[in-house]
Design an enzyme around this catalytic site. Structure first.
Site, PDB file in Angstrom:
ATOM      1  N   ARG A  52      43.286   0.859  61.506  1.00  0.00           N
ATOM      2  CA  ARG A  52      43.943   1.819  62.375  1.00  0.00           C
ATOM      3  C   ARG A  52      44.026   1.221  63.773  1.00  0.00           C
ATOM      4  O   ARG A  52      43.005   0.874  64.372  1.00  0.00           O
ATOM      5  CB  ARG A  52      43.166   3.138  62.408  1.00  0.00           C
ATOM      6  CG  ARG A  52      43.862   4.157  63.282  1.00  0.00           C
ATOM      7  CD  ARG A  52      43.023   5.371  63.586  1.00  0.00           C
ATOM      8  NE  ARG A  52      43.707   6.155  64.604  1.00  0.00           N
ATOM      9  CZ  ARG A  52      43.111   6.895  65.513  1.00  0.00           C
ATOM     10  NH1 ARG A  52      41.795   6.978  65.545  1.00  0.00           N
ATOM     11  NH2 ARG A  52      43.815   7.559  66.407  1.00  0.00           N
ATOM     12  N   HIS A 101      48.208   6.712  71.859  1.00  0.00           N
ATOM     13  CA  HIS A 101      46.780   6.747  72.155  1.00  0.00           C
ATOM     14  C   HIS A 101      46.608   6.634  73.675  1.00  0.00           C
ATOM     15  O   HIS A 101      46.002   5.700  74.179  1.00  0.00           O
ATOM     16  CB  HIS A 101      46.049   5.624  71.419  1.00  0.00           C
ATOM     17  CG  HIS A 101      44.570   5.826  71.308  1.00  0.00           C
ATOM     18  ND1 HIS A 101      43.876   5.699  70.122  1.00  0.00           N
ATOM     19  CD2 HIS A 101      43.624   6.145  72.241  1.00  0.00           C
ATOM     20  CE1 HIS A 101      42.592   5.912  70.323  1.00  0.00           C
ATOM     21  NE2 HIS A 101      42.420   6.183  71.609  1.00  0.00           N
ATOM     22  N   GLU A 131      43.837  12.357  69.563  1.00  0.00           N
ATOM     23  CA  GLU A 131      43.008  13.219  70.414  1.00  0.00           C
ATOM     24  C   GLU A 131      43.788  13.894  71.544  1.00  0.00           C
ATOM     25  O   GLU A 131      43.511  13.685  72.727  1.00  0.00           O
ATOM     26  CB  GLU A 131      41.830  12.425  70.979  1.00  0.00           C
ATOM     27  CG  GLU A 131      40.874  11.950  69.900  1.00  0.00           C
ATOM     28  CD  GLU A 131      39.604  11.309  70.443  1.00  0.00           C
ATOM     29  OE1 GLU A 131      39.523  11.065  71.673  1.00  0.00           O
ATOM     30  OE2 GLU A 131      38.690  11.045  69.645  1.00  0.00           O
ATOM     31  N   ASN A 177      38.346  12.737  64.191  1.00  0.00           N
ATOM     32  CA  ASN A 177      37.518  11.870  65.016  1.00  0.00           C
ATOM     33  C   ASN A 177      36.258  12.658  65.356  1.00  0.00           C
ATOM     34  O   ASN A 177      36.324  13.685  66.036  1.00  0.00           O
ATOM     35  CB  ASN A 177      38.235  11.478  66.310  1.00  0.00           C
ATOM     36  CG  ASN A 177      39.455  10.608  66.073  1.00  0.00           C
ATOM     37  OD1 ASN A 177      39.771  10.258  64.944  1.00  0.00           O
ATOM     38  ND2 ASN A 177      40.145  10.258  67.138  1.00  0.00           N
ATOM     39  N   TYR A 211      32.168  12.576  66.731  1.00  0.00           N
ATOM     40  CA  TYR A 211      31.063  11.868  67.384  1.00  0.00           C
ATOM     41  C   TYR A 211      29.815  12.728  67.523  1.00  0.00           C
ATOM     42  O   TYR A 211      28.711  12.240  67.328  1.00  0.00           O
ATOM     43  CB  TYR A 211      31.507  11.358  68.764  1.00  0.00           C
ATOM     44  CG  TYR A 211      32.521  10.244  68.665  1.00  0.00           C
ATOM     45  CD1 TYR A 211      32.123   8.937  68.449  1.00  0.00           C
ATOM     46  CD2 TYR A 211      33.888  10.514  68.742  1.00  0.00           C
ATOM     47  CE1 TYR A 211      33.051   7.907  68.331  1.00  0.00           C
ATOM     48  CE2 TYR A 211      34.823   9.497  68.621  1.00  0.00           C
ATOM     49  CZ  TYR A 211      34.397   8.196  68.418  1.00  0.00           C
ATOM     50  OH  TYR A 211      35.313   7.181  68.281  1.00  0.00           O
ATOM     51  N   GLU A 225      37.944   8.202  63.269  1.00  0.00           N
ATOM     52  CA  GLU A 225      37.009   7.573  64.207  1.00  0.00           C
ATOM     53  C   GLU A 225      35.622   8.138  63.964  1.00  0.00           C
ATOM     54  O   GLU A 225      35.459   9.341  63.785  1.00  0.00           O
ATOM     55  CB  GLU A 225      37.367   7.827  65.680  1.00  0.00           C
ATOM     56  CG  GLU A 225      38.564   7.082  66.198  1.00  0.00           C
ATOM     57  CD  GLU A 225      38.775   7.310  67.694  1.00  0.00           C
ATOM     58  OE1 GLU A 225      37.796   7.599  68.415  1.00  0.00           O
ATOM     59  OE2 GLU A 225      39.939   7.215  68.138  1.00  0.00           O
TER      60      GLU A 225
END
Length: 447
Positions: A78, A122, A167, A293, A295, A355
């Site tokens: 990606r 992005h 995002e 994504n 985290y 991600e």
């Protein structure tokens, strides 16, 4: 050798990067300036004045980086395309040299047996479009559609699936509401037209891609939101934050409507940005996959600031924190994926973790915190899949240490260490761990 992740045949293993974070060559071969080129020139905007002018020099060193990917035996890569490298002014004349770079990159990936998964946006908006209003201007969505047409017509014969946006929550809030990222505006909730126009751009681009027989995804930073306590005030604050962070960018695409934003003081038409037919444009193309994504989770308490209807709180009991200070709570990924399934039901397309990774202090050896983070989150992913969540792949962030936005080169997420003075790449222990994990998974599959 890792052997505990019971994942199905066809599960795709990958790594992820982004153009401004690794390419460099910002003034070469006709590339135009982006909002990030402008932002990094502001005194104090980026830690220690770092810029992405050279970054990992991927523009020149991509064959070396593809060799590193091949060493992992990846299924997919990606990456993002730099809009200002393809259309230097954001619209109009196409930069053939810039488009040729992505031609070479895609061909080299395919030759290495790696499927390219490009992201169209992005965060590196052409500065010329920002000068005309950026994502606050509705016309930017239509310029994005033109850009999509250019790259899809050039690469669509070799690239089967595309991600439109990365995002949009982070870009809207950090870039337009709080000024932490480019373009550095501080509009607070009046930044939300930028969110709507990004989603409109997604809808327009998705139609263009589908018309060419290509698959479409959208990736957002998603977080499970937990109230600090069961109190009505904390619960209401958590619901308001969830609407902003998660549902604002998912409900329109999957359900064709915005969540209730009244707790944020945002009117139904998002300050006049939403026009009749917009939500049909955003929803109608449909998604072939949703990129997650992930985290860390987010804990929310009742408001303490007159501007915000919520308060972001620490999670001090988390067993570890990354070098970025983010709490490491792997089981929250399981909760997030189950929550998506439960909330969206049949409207939820297959998921891909686009991600997931952690920043580790550069002095830490032998890379144990990163390995532990990845292993625990893959356990959490496997647990959600065992409960029936349809996840098709996992792309760790990131292949390389890179320019980490406002943190410059201080946060290191790479499976591969980069010496930015010499551009020497050195695979870390987590690189070997990931390679062995992928090999072990394939070895367990039926012949």
């Amino acid at each position: 050798m890792p052997d505990r992740f019971d994942l199905p045949a066809g599960f795709r293993w990958g790594v992820a990067t982004a153009a401004y974070q690794i390419e460099g060559a910002v003034d070469e071969d006709g590339r135009g300036p982006s909002v990030w080129d402008t932002f990094v020139a502001r005194p104090g905007a980026v830690r220690d004045g770092h810029t992405g002018a050279v970054a990992c020099d991927h523009y020149h060193r991509y064959p070396e980086d593809i060799a590193l990917m091949r060493g992992l035996d990846l299924d997919g890569y990606r990456f993002s395309m730099a809009w200002p490298r393809v259309l230097p002014a954001g619209a109009g004349a196409v930069n053939s040299a810039g488009l040729a770079f992505y031609d070479r990159l895609v061909d080299a990936l395919l030759e290495a047996g790696i499927t390219p998964l490009p992201t169209l946006f992005h965060w590196d908006l052409p500065q010329a479009l920002e000068d005309s209003g950026g994502w606050l201007d509705r016309d930017t969505a239509y310029r994005f559609a033109d850009y999509t047409t250019v790259v899809a017509d050039r690469l669509g014969d070799r690239v089967p699936a595309w991600i439109t946006l990365n995002e949009p929550f982070v870009h809207t809030v950090y870039g337009y509401a709080m000024g932490i990222h480019a373009p550095g505006r501080t509009l607070m909730f009046e930044a939300l037209p930028a969110a709507h126009h990004q989603l409109l751009a997604h809808g327009l681009a998705a139609s263009i891609l589908h018309d060419r027989g290509l698959e479409v995804m959208l990736s957002n930073n998603l977080t499970p939101v937990e109230p600090a306590s069961p109190s009505p005030a904390d619960t209401a604050a958590a619901e308001a934050y969830d609407a902003l962070h998660n549902r604002l960018f998912t409900d329109p695409v999957l359900l064709g409507r915005y969540p209730d934003l009244s707790a944020l003081g945002v009117p139904d038409d998002i300050f006049g940005a939403v026009r009749p037919g917009d939500l049909d444009l955003i929803h109608a193309p449909g998604l072939d996959g949703l990129g997650v994504n992930y985290y860390n989770p987010t804990r929310i308490g009742a408001p303490t600031d007159p501007v915000l209807p919520f308060t972001l709180l620490d999670i001090p009991e988390a067993p570890a924190h990354t070098a970025f200070g983010w709490p490491v709570v792997p089981e929250a990924l399981t909760h997030l994926l189950l929550h998506l399934r439960d909330v969206y039901g049949e409207a939820l397309p297959p998921l891909t973790i686009t991600e997931n990774g952690c920043s580790v202090d550069a002095s830490t050896t032998p890379d144990r915190p990163r390995i532990d983070y990845l292993a625990a989150h893959l356990d959490a992913l496997a647990a959600a899949m065992a409960e029936g969540v349809d996840v098709r792949g996992y792309y760790t962030w990131s292949l390389l240490d890179n320019f980490e936005w406002a943190e410059g080169y201080h946060q290191r997420f790479g499976l591969v260490h980069v010496d930015f003075a010499t551009q020497k790449r050195t695979p870390r222990a987590s690189y070997a761990w990931y390679r062995d994990l992928i090999a072990a998974h394939r070895a367990r599959l039926p012949m």
